[in-house]
Design an enzyme around this catalytic site. Structure first.
Site, PDB file in Angstrom:
ATOM      1  N   CYS A  57      31.770  29.232  39.488  1.00 32.23           N
ATOM      2  CA  CYS A  57      31.027  29.920  38.470  1.00 32.23           C
ATOM      3  C   CYS A  57      32.061  30.534  37.592  1.00 32.23           C
ATOM      4  O   CYS A  57      33.148  30.869  37.947  1.00 32.23           O
ATOM      5  CB  CYS A  57      30.058  30.969  38.844  1.00 32.23           C
ATOM      6  N   GLU A  59      32.206  33.436  36.121  1.00 37.18           N
ATOM      7  CA  GLU A  59      32.562  34.975  36.608  1.00 37.18           C
ATOM      8  C   GLU A  59      33.644  34.822  37.646  1.00 37.18           C
ATOM      9  O   GLU A  59      34.747  35.735  37.565  1.00 37.18           O
ATOM     10  CB  GLU A  59      31.453  35.591  37.343  1.00 37.18           C
ATOM     11  N   CYS A  90      25.121  34.590  39.760  1.00 36.14           N
ATOM     12  CA  CYS A  90      24.332  34.150  40.707  1.00 36.14           C
ATOM     13  C   CYS A  90      24.638  35.295  41.850  1.00 36.14           C
ATOM     14  O   CYS A  90      25.561  36.045  41.931  1.00 36.14           O
ATOM     15  CB  CYS A  90      24.692  32.753  41.071  1.00 36.14           C
ATOM     16  N   CYS A  93      28.252  35.233  43.220  1.00 34.46           N
ATOM     17  CA  CYS A  93      29.406  36.097  42.152  1.00 34.46           C
ATOM     18  C   CYS A  93      29.178  37.506  42.454  1.00 34.46           C
ATOM     19  O   CYS A  93      29.817  38.376  42.151  1.00 34.46           O
ATOM     20  CB  CYS A  93      29.018  35.627  40.744  1.00 34.46           C
TER      21      CYS A  93
HETATM   22  N1  THU Z   1      26.879  29.052  36.899  1.00 35.57           N
HETATM   23  C1  THU Z   1      27.863  29.966  36.286  1.00 35.57           C
HETATM   24  O1  THU Z   1      29.155  29.667  36.006  1.00 35.57           O
HETATM   25  N2  THU Z   1      27.315  31.337  36.533  1.00 35.57           N
HETATM   26  C2  THU Z   1      26.251  31.797  36.363  1.00 35.57           C
HETATM   27  O2  THU Z   1      26.065  33.099  36.466  1.00 35.57           O
HETATM   28  C3  THU Z   1      25.068  30.872  36.989  1.00 35.57           C
HETATM   29  C4  THU Z   1      25.606  29.566  37.331  1.00 35.57           C
HETATM   30  C5  THU Z   1      27.263  27.715  36.850  1.00 35.57           C
HETATM   31  C6  THU Z   1      27.440  27.126  38.091  1.00 35.57           C
HETATM   32  C7  THU Z   1      27.162  25.526  37.628  1.00 35.57           C
HETATM   33  O3  THU Z   1      28.401  24.966  37.091  1.00 35.57           O
HETATM   34  C8  THU Z   1      26.120  25.624  36.652  1.00 35.57           C
HETATM   35  O4  THU Z   1      26.315  27.049  35.959  1.00 35.57           O
HETATM   36  C9  THU Z   1      24.775  25.389  37.092  1.00 35.57           C
HETATM   37  O5  THU Z   1      24.430  26.121  38.070  1.00 35.57           O
END
Ligand code: THU
Length: 136
Positions: A57, A59, A90, A93
C-alpha cells in the site's frame, strides 16, 4: 490538531504521489505523504504484483522509505485514493502505524477529486491495538 496549511500541503503531496502508483490489477491508485516530527515529508504509492500478495500500500511505502532513512518519529499522514470514497488505511497499514506512532498520530484521508476529507487519529482508527508495549 493541525494547521490547515500543513494539511493542504500533505494532501497535495499525496495526490502527486498517487501519479507514481503501479496498479494495473485493481486500477485503484493511492498516494500518501508522511510527515515526520522533524518536518520531513516522505511520499509513497501503492505497488501491485501479478502474484497479488507482494502488493504494498501507499502508506507502507512511505513508512518504509522513512524507516530506512532512520527517521522513526511521525506526526501525520495524508492518503488519497482514486475512488469516490476517502481511502481509509487498511488493517495492515494501521498495524504498521501501531508499531511506530503514538495514539495522537493524525490520519487524513481523501477521495479522487479531494471533495471529501476526513481527519482522525490512530487512537480512533485502531483502538485497543496490539503493539510494542505488549512485548516490552
Ligand atoms: N491500497 C492502498 O495503497 N492503501 C489503502 O489504504 C487501501 C488499499 C491499495 C492496495 C492495492 O494496490 C489497491 O489499493 C487495491 O486494494
Amino acid at each position: 490538531m493541525m494547521e490547515q496549511e500543513q494539511k493542504d500541503l500533505l494532501l497535495k503531496l499525496a495526490r502527486e504521489a498517487r501519479d507514481h502508483s503501479y496498479s494495473p490489477y485493481s486500477h485503484y491508485s493511492v498516494g500518501a505523504a508522511l510527515l515526520t516530527k522533524d518536518g520531513r515529508i516522505y511520499q509513497g504509492c501503492n505497488i501491485e504484483n501479478a502474484s497479488f500478495t507482494p502488493t504494498i500500500c501507499a502508506e507502507r511505502t512511505a513508512f518504509f522509505k522513512a524507516i530506512f532513512d532512520g527517521v522513526r518519529d511521525y506526526s501525520a499522514i495524508a492518503v488519497i485514493g482514486s475512488g469516490d470514497l476517502p481511502a481509509y488505511p487498511c488493517g495492515v497499514c494501521r498495524q504498521v502505524m501501531a508499531e511506530f506512532c503514538d495514539g495522537d498520530f493524525v490520519i487524513i484521508t481523501s477521495n479522487r477529486d479531494g471533495s471529501e476529507v476526513v481527519t482522525e487519529t490512530l487512537d480512533q482508527m485502531l483502538p485497543h491495538r496490539f503493539g510494542p508495549k505488549d512485548l516490552a
